[in-house]
Design a protein around this motif. Structure first.
Motif, short mmCIF file in Angstrom:
data_model
loop_
_atom_site.label_atom_id
_atom_site.label_comp_id
_atom_site.label_asym_id
_atom_site.label_seq_id
_atom_site.Cartn_x
_atom_site.Cartn_y
_atom_site.Cartn_z
N TRP A 11 31.87 35.31 45.46
CA TRP A 11 32.28 35.65 44.57
C TRP A 11 32.22 37.00 43.90
O TRP A 11 32.88 36.70 43.10
CB TRP A 11 30.81 35.62 43.25
CG TRP A 11 30.02 33.41 43.49
CD1 TRP A 11 29.49 33.21 44.29
CD2 TRP A 11 31.67 32.78 43.14
NE1 TRP A 11 29.86 31.59 43.96
CE2 TRP A 11 31.20 31.49 42.85
CE3 TRP A 11 32.79 33.39 41.86
CZ2 TRP A 11 32.03 30.44 42.52
CZ3 TRP A 11 33.31 32.23 41.78
CH2 TRP A 11 32.96 30.58 41.93
N SER A 12 32.26 37.83 45.05
CA SER A 12 32.54 38.82 45.07
C SER A 12 33.88 39.57 44.76
O SER A 12 34.55 40.36 43.87
CB SER A 12 31.61 39.86 45.63
OG SER A 12 30.30 40.15 45.28
N GLN A 15 35.62 38.01 42.08
CA GLN A 15 36.05 39.13 40.89
C GLN A 15 36.27 40.17 41.49
O GLN A 15 37.23 40.49 40.20
CB GLN A 15 34.41 39.33 40.71
CG GLN A 15 33.17 38.30 39.83
CD GLN A 15 31.60 38.62 40.10
OE1 GLN A 15 31.80 39.17 38.61
NE2 GLN A 15 30.92 38.30 40.77
N ILE A 18 40.09 39.21 40.46
CA ILE A 18 40.24 38.75 39.37
C ILE A 18 40.76 40.11 38.49
O ILE A 18 41.97 39.86 37.27
CB ILE A 18 38.46 38.30 38.40
CG1 ILE A 18 39.13 36.40 38.73
CG2 ILE A 18 39.11 37.99 37.12
CD1 ILE A 18 37.59 35.77 38.32
N PRO A 68 34.83 41.85 35.34
CA PRO A 68 34.50 41.40 36.79
C PRO A 68 33.96 41.87 37.31
O PRO A 68 33.26 42.60 38.76
CB PRO A 68 35.61 40.55 36.78
CG PRO A 68 36.33 41.20 36.17
CD PRO A 68 35.72 42.12 34.57
N GLY A 71 30.80 42.62 37.84
CA GLY A 71 29.96 41.66 38.16
C GLY A 71 30.03 41.81 39.70
O GLY A 71 28.26 41.12 40.59
N ALA A 72 30.72 41.65 40.37
CA ALA A 72 30.88 41.61 41.55
C ALA A 72 30.22 43.09 41.87
O ALA A 72 29.00 42.71 43.46
CB ALA A 72 32.23 42.66 42.16
N SER A 75 26.35 41.50 41.82
CA SER A 75 26.49 40.04 43.17
C SER A 75 26.15 40.99 44.81
O SER A 75 25.94 40.29 45.73
CB SER A 75 27.66 39.66 43.02
OG SER A 75 27.72 38.28 41.99
#
Length: 80
Positions: A11-12, A15, A18, A68, A71-72, A75
């Motif tokens: 997920w990192s 992100q 993105i 993102p 967020g990364a 995470s």
């Protein structure tokens, strides 16, 4: 599960991709366009309104591209 493919790492990476896509396809073209416009109006001294509209668009998408990345980072720190 493979330790290099844990969910938090995947997920990192997603992100980061993105955020990179936003930069590549939105922010960099806006910067290039503004730089070209700046060269054109440097002689005139009159700045067109569209230049400021592009600046506002860059601010909005720049903030969106930051989400993102934060967020990364979260995470990776939380490793959830």
């Amino acid at each position: 599960m493979d330790p290099l493919r844990d969910d938090w790492l995947v997920w990192s990476e997603v992100q980061f991709v993105i955020a990179g896509m936003i930069w590549l396809f939105l922010l960099v073209p806006i910067q290039i366009r503004q730089a070209r416009m700046a060269r054109d109006f440097a002689a005139d001294g009159e700045i067109p309104d569209f230049y400021f509209a592009l600046g506002r668009r860059w601010i909005v998408w720049g903030l969106v591209a930051t989400v993102p990345l934060v967020g990364a980072m979260w995470s990776m720190v939380a490793k959830s």
